[in-house]
Design an enzyme around this catalytic site. Structure first.
Site, PDB file in Angstrom:
ATOM      1  N   SER A  90      -3.992  -2.987  -0.749  1.00 46.46           N
ATOM      2  CA  SER A  90      -2.621  -4.037   0.165  1.00 46.46           C
ATOM      3  C   SER A  90      -2.903  -5.049   0.110  1.00 46.46           C
ATOM      4  O   SER A  90      -4.497  -5.527   0.483  1.00 46.46           O
ATOM      5  CB  SER A  90      -2.112  -2.974   1.030  1.00 46.46           C
ATOM      6  OG  SER A  90      -0.877  -4.217   1.868  1.00 46.46           O
TER       7      SER A  90
ATOM      8  N   GLN B 134      -7.318  -0.493   3.689  1.00 38.54           N
ATOM      9  CA  GLN B 134      -8.323  -0.601   4.506  1.00 38.54           C
ATOM     10  C   GLN B 134     -10.051  -1.452   4.255  1.00 38.54           C
ATOM     11  O   GLN B 134     -10.650  -1.653   5.011  1.00 38.54           O
ATOM     12  CB  GLN B 134      -8.669  -0.027   5.423  1.00 38.54           C
ATOM     13  CG  GLN B 134      -7.920   0.623   7.052  1.00 38.54           C
ATOM     14  CD  GLN B 134      -7.063  -0.310   7.583  1.00 38.54           C
ATOM     15  OE1 GLN B 134      -8.284  -1.692   7.597  1.00 38.54           O
ATOM     16  NE2 GLN B 134      -6.369  -0.220   7.856  1.00 38.54           N
TER      17      GLN B 134
ATOM     18  N   THR C 251      11.910  -7.518 -10.107  1.00 42.60           N
ATOM     19  CA  THR C 251      11.688  -8.730 -10.514  1.00 42.60           C
ATOM     20  C   THR C 251      10.232  -9.193 -10.062  1.00 42.60           C
ATOM     21  O   THR C 251       9.884  -8.379  -8.916  1.00 42.60           O
ATOM     22  CB  THR C 251      12.318  -9.482 -10.592  1.00 42.60           C
ATOM     23  OG1 THR C 251      13.748  -9.281 -10.956  1.00 42.60           O
ATOM     24  CG2 THR C 251      12.257 -11.144 -10.584  1.00 42.60           C
TER      25      THR C 251
ATOM     26  N   GLY D  72       0.492  -1.263   0.239  1.00 40.36           N
ATOM     27  CA  GLY D  72      -0.368   0.012   0.105  1.00 40.36           C
ATOM     28  C   GLY D  72       0.767   1.337   0.001  1.00 40.36           C
ATOM     29  O   GLY D  72       0.465   2.493  -0.532  1.00 40.36           O
TER      30      GLY D  72
ATOM     31  N   CYS E 125       0.910   3.527  15.585  1.00 40.27           N
ATOM     32  CA  CYS E 125       0.948   3.519  14.263  1.00 40.27           C
ATOM     33  C   CYS E 125       2.427   4.516  13.884  1.00 40.27           C
ATOM     34  O   CYS E 125       2.945   4.103  12.587  1.00 40.27           O
ATOM     35  CB  CYS E 125      -0.287   4.468  13.431  1.00 40.27           C
ATOM     36  SG  CYS E 125      -1.101   3.553  12.829  1.00 40.27           S
TER      37      CYS E 125
HETATM   38  C1  LIG Z   1      -1.607  -0.609   6.094  1.00 40.94           C
HETATM   39  C2  LIG Z   1      -1.654   1.480   5.486  1.00 40.94           C
HETATM   40  C3  LIG Z   1      -1.010   1.153   4.521  1.00 40.94           C
HETATM   41  C4  LIG Z   1      -0.209   0.614   3.717  1.00 40.94           C
HETATM   42  O1  LIG Z   1      -0.094  -0.491   3.318  1.00 40.94           O
HETATM   43  P1  LIG Z   1       1.163  -1.782   3.501  1.00 40.94           P
HETATM   44  O2  LIG Z   1       1.666  -2.343   2.464  1.00 40.94           O
HETATM   45  O3  LIG Z   1       1.877  -1.895   5.092  1.00 40.94           O
HETATM   46  O4  LIG Z   1       3.015  -0.690   2.877  1.00 40.94           O
HETATM   47  C5  LIG Z   1      -1.291   2.178   3.515  1.00 40.94           C
HETATM   48  N1  LIG Z   1      -2.421   3.361   3.858  1.00 40.94           N
HETATM   49  C6  LIG Z   1      -4.286   1.895   4.781  1.00 40.94           C
HETATM   50  C7  LIG Z   1      -4.996   2.865   4.884  1.00 40.94           C
HETATM   51  C8  LIG Z   1      -3.326   1.694   5.549  1.00 40.94           C
HETATM   52  O5  LIG Z   1      -3.985   1.086   6.151  1.00 40.94           O
END
Ligand SMILES: *Cc1c(COP(=O)(O)O)cnc(C)c1O
Length: 398
Positions: free
Chosen positions: A201, A181, A239, A73, A329
């Site tokens: 993510s 989320q 990759t 994410g 966080c």
């Molecule tokens: C966890 C999260 C991210 C980051 O994603 P990752 O895959 O952990 O880098 C971004 N935005 C929100 C709202 C998240 O909860």
């Protein structure tokens, strides 16, 4: 009695679903080829990645050619914002994001501000909802990027993205949503939402860590941020992480198939938890939307007056309950959460906040056990709190 640690931190990450793990395994040991290779091992890997792309595209109502895999994410968020800023300099330098975005967005926007981009923040109300009238009043012809998360990771607010996209498009700005989320939790269709970019993510939906995706609407110009080989149709070098991508798509497929069932299950736990905490713990404030339907089904966030979130977190951890404090966080910083401050939660209360995020493996028994532990912990911590003693005359709840 509960003897195994209880995990109420699913907004931070989730365990990999066993079905996902099994699906991934052969891609480490047998179907391990590099999709860029010109032989049967490579071709087999290509097949797996194509299938994953099709699966994810279908779930969100996109075309496979609109899905780009990333390392998660954070990279998808970075790519969206930096990619638009890099591609649309000719149009303007104005960026608008919500003040309750994930650090991946906020920190990136602050970096871009140092490079001469003008960053403005949307206004949100006390439940975290974006003020659309305010947004209308700050977009200009120079606005290139309007970004708001689909659902907030801390207080669970589900934002009016469709309306935000309409406002963005009224000035020909690109509209981005961070759906990390929300994807796999809420029913999402990118065409209905009208967004141009959307990040996702895997590890928040029972998939592996270190993989995610960015939806890029066909035809949208976007500058690459990771340059290298010709992977991801030359837009993102590196990759291809085949097993992770296979795991991500399997996790998304399962999450989507079980979406309704899981939502009902976890929101039932959440509602019972919220009801009991509000009834049984004095001086407590529920942060985020009161209306459960406008809040992520797994989320409950509380401020406990007169005590520190960290103290509650440690005390619950000792009792085997894993939760998150708003400030944890930001990597152990003692700053109160930027999300709660943006909602107008007073600094003292923001310091005493805890996020509970439930998952499909949690039980009602665990929830009831947690409530009992919270009652005792909060009472004990308040007995030790000078602030509480000073305020004992106070009878009003917060
Ligand atoms: C966890 C999260 C991210 C980051 O994603 P990752 O895959 O952990 O880098 C971004 N935005 C929100 C709202 C998240 O909860």
């Amino acid at each position: 009695m509960i003897n195994k640690p209880i995990y109420f931190d699913h907004a931070a990450t989730t365990p990999v679903d066993k079905r996902v793990f099994e699906k991934m395994a052969p891609y480490y040991t047998e179907i391990f080829g590099n999709p860029n290779s010109q032989h049967v091992f490579g071709r087999n890997a290509v097949c797996a990645v194509d299938e994953a792309r099709d699966t994810i595209a279908k779930i969100i109502g996109a075309k496979p050619s609109e899905i780009y895999f990333t390392s998660g994410g954070t990279e998808a968020d970075n790519w969206a914002l930096r990619g638009v800023c890099g591609a649309f300099k000719d149009k303007g330098n104005h960026v608008i994001i919500s003040p309750i975005e994930h650090a991946a967005m906020i920190t990136t926007a602050k970096e871009l501000a140092k490079d001469g981009f003008k960053v403005d923040f949307m206004k949100v109300d006390e439940e975290g909802f974006v003020d659309l009238e305010h947004l209308k009043s700050i977009v200009t012809e120079k606005t290139i990027f309007v970004g708001c998360m689909l659902a907030n990771n801390e207080v669970g607010t589900i934002e009016p993205i469709k309306e935000i996209a309409e406002i963005a498009h009224s000035v020909n700005a690109v509209c981005f949503t961070d759906a990390v989320q929300a994807a796999g939790v809420l029913d999402i269709n990118v065409k209905e939402l009208g967004v141009d970019l959307m990040s996702m993510s895997s590890h928040k939906i029972y998939g592996p860590k270190g993989v995610g995706a960015l939806y890029i609407r066909n035809g949208l110009r976007l500058k690459s941020i990771i340059t290298g080989g010709h992977q991801e149709r030359t837009k993102r070098g590196g990759t291809t992480n085949v097993p992770a991508i296979v795991g991500f798509s399997e996790a998304f497929k399962i999450a989507n198939a079980e979406l309704e069932k899981n939502a009902v299950y976890v929101s039932n736990l959440r509602d019972h938890f919220i009801k009991r905490i509000l009834e049984e713990v004095p001086f407590v404030k529920l942060n985020g939307p009161k209306d459960g339907a406008k809040r992520l089904p797994a989320n409950a966030d509380f401020s406990f007056k007169f005590i520190e979130g960290e103290s509650i977190l440690f005390s619950l951890d000792l009792a085997g309950i894993s939760v998150s404090s708003g400030s944890a966080c930001s990597s152990g910083s003692l700053e109160p959460s930027h999300v709660l401050l943006s909602l107008g939660v007073p600094e003292g209360l923001a310091h005493g906040s805890i996020r509970f995020s439930f998952g499909k493996h949690n039980t009602m028994e665990q929830v009831d056990y947690a409530v009992n532990v919270i009652k005792q912990s909060v009472e004990r911590l308040r007995e030790m709190s000078p602030l509480f003693k000073l305020n004992q005359g106070e009878i009003k709840n917060v």
